[in-house]
Design a protein around this motif. Structure first.
Motif, mmCIF file in Angstrom:
data_model
loop_
_atom_site.group_PDB
_atom_site.id
_atom_site.type_symbol
_atom_site.label_atom_id
_atom_site.label_comp_id
_atom_site.label_asym_id
_atom_site.label_seq_id
_atom_site.Cartn_x
_atom_site.Cartn_y
_atom_site.Cartn_z
ATOM 1 N N ILE A 84 0.846 -1.204 0.000
ATOM 2 C CA ILE A 84 0.000 0.000 0.000
ATOM 3 C C ILE A 84 0.877 1.247 0.000
ATOM 4 N N LEU A 85 0.569 2.186 -0.900
ATOM 5 C CA LEU A 85 1.271 3.465 -0.946
ATOM 6 C C LEU A 85 0.295 4.590 -0.629
ATOM 7 N N ILE A 86 0.699 5.483 0.272
ATOM 8 C CA ILE A 86 -0.064 6.707 0.531
ATOM 9 C C ILE A 86 0.826 7.875 0.124
ATOM 10 N N LEU A 87 0.349 8.652 -0.828
ATOM 11 C CA LEU A 87 1.151 9.723 -1.424
ATOM 12 C C LEU A 87 0.432 11.057 -1.223
ATOM 13 N N ASP A 88 1.116 12.011 -0.611
ATOM 14 C CA ASP A 88 0.523 13.315 -0.319
ATOM 15 C C ASP A 88 0.971 14.319 -1.383
ATOM 16 N N GLU A 89 0.048 14.659 -2.284
ATOM 17 C CA GLU A 89 0.330 15.632 -3.358
ATOM 18 C C GLU A 89 1.645 15.310 -4.080
ATOM 19 N N PRO A 90 1.758 14.141 -4.689
ATOM 20 C CA PRO A 90 3.050 13.732 -5.264
ATOM 21 C C PRO A 90 3.534 14.603 -6.418
ATOM 22 N N THR A 91 2.627 15.397 -7.033
ATOM 23 C CA THR A 91 3.065 16.243 -8.154
ATOM 24 C C THR A 91 2.963 17.729 -7.822
ATOM 25 N N SER A 92 2.838 18.066 -6.554
ATOM 26 C CA SER A 92 2.674 19.467 -6.153
ATOM 27 C C SER A 92 3.889 20.312 -6.548
ATOM 28 N N GLY A 93 3.631 21.427 -7.208
ATOM 29 C CA GLY A 93 4.688 22.368 -7.541
ATOM 30 C C GLY A 93 5.646 21.907 -8.624
ATOM 31 N N ILE A 94 5.246 20.898 -9.382
ATOM 32 C CA ILE A 94 6.134 20.341 -10.412
ATOM 33 C C ILE A 94 5.648 20.792 -11.789
ATOM 34 N N GLY A 127 7.619 17.160 -15.494
ATOM 35 C CA GLY A 127 7.872 16.418 -14.259
ATOM 36 C C GLY A 127 6.640 15.670 -13.785
ATOM 37 N N ARG A 128 5.475 16.309 -13.888
ATOM 38 C CA ARG A 128 4.218 15.649 -13.503
ATOM 39 C C ARG A 128 3.969 14.417 -14.367
ATOM 40 N N LYS A 129 4.189 14.581 -15.676
ATOM 41 C CA LYS A 129 3.973 13.472 -16.608
ATOM 42 C C LYS A 129 4.865 12.283 -16.239
ATOM 43 N N GLU A 130 6.128 12.562 -15.882
ATOM 44 C CA GLU A 130 7.067 11.492 -15.535
ATOM 45 C C GLU A 130 6.629 10.752 -14.279
#
Length: 207
Positions: free
Chosen positions: A139-149, A153-156
């Motif tokens: 299980i992965l919990i990710l907090d805003e993983p693309t914030s400010g990118i 970078g978001r696409k990657e």
């Protein structure tokens, strides 16, 4: 994999989560969505065991790894040295093959010997994701993983997340296009309550 039953959380007299129920099944990718102050961080911290539960139950089947929005890395170390440091905190001897595999998967292998103070925000997020994946949790919990990118970078990062077909993922996000690309479900927090939808249902409501 994750079951939340009748969860109540409050701070003083302020009710933050009011009788929240949610089930996330194996291999679902669920976006946690809500306005600022809706209780997303409270729910995440409750799932991680960082906040004591006032009332209700949380059942989690499997090991959790968490990637916060601001992952604390060591700027004077290279990408490889950061990976090795965190890997050795998990295993006494870091698995070199696993590290290479993960750095390649997040497209940082060619930059592994560069001090990360020279990394872009997107590169730092991808390195944080590689370190999180090293733990090999279900299980992965990710907090805003693309914030400010930036968009590239978001696409990657989205491509990496899309490739994780054997993981159950809960990620907080503000981006509808992001949710549409990789998520199967949406958990929508509003007025201290939570409703879970398929992505199709959510997009019809918010199209």
């Amino acid at each position: 994999m994750i079951e939340v039953k009748n969860l109540y959380q409050s701070f003083g007299n302020k009710q933050v989560l009011d009788d929240v129920n949610m089930v996330i099944e194996k291999n679902e990718i669920t976006a946690l969505v809500g306005r600022n102050g809706a209780g997303k961080s409270t729910l995440i911290n409750s799932l991680l065991g960082l906040l004591p539960i006032k009332k209700g139950k949380i059942n989690i089947k499997g090991k959790i790894s968490y990637l916060p929005e601001k992952f604390m890395l060591y700027p004077a170390l290279t990408g490889m040295e950061n990976m090795q440091f965190f890997a050795e905190a998990i295993d006494k001897k870091a698995d070199a093959e696993r590290i290479e595999e993960l750095l390649r998967s997040v497209r940082l292998w060619d930059d592994r010997d560069m001090q990360i103070k020279g990394y872009s925000k997107g590169m730092l997020q991808r390195l944080g994701l590689a370190i999180t994946l090293y733990q090999n949790s279900e299980i992965l919990i990710l907090d805003e993983p693309t914030s400010g990118i930036d968009p590239i970078g978001r696409k990657e990062i989205l491509e990496v997340l899309r490739s994780l077909t054997d993981k159950t993922i809960l990620l907080s996000s503000h981006h509808l296009d992001e949710i549409k690309q990789i998520c199967t479900h949406v958990a929508f927090l509003e007025n201290n309550k939570l409703e879970k939808y398929t992505v199709e249902q959510f997009l019809q409501m918010n199209g």
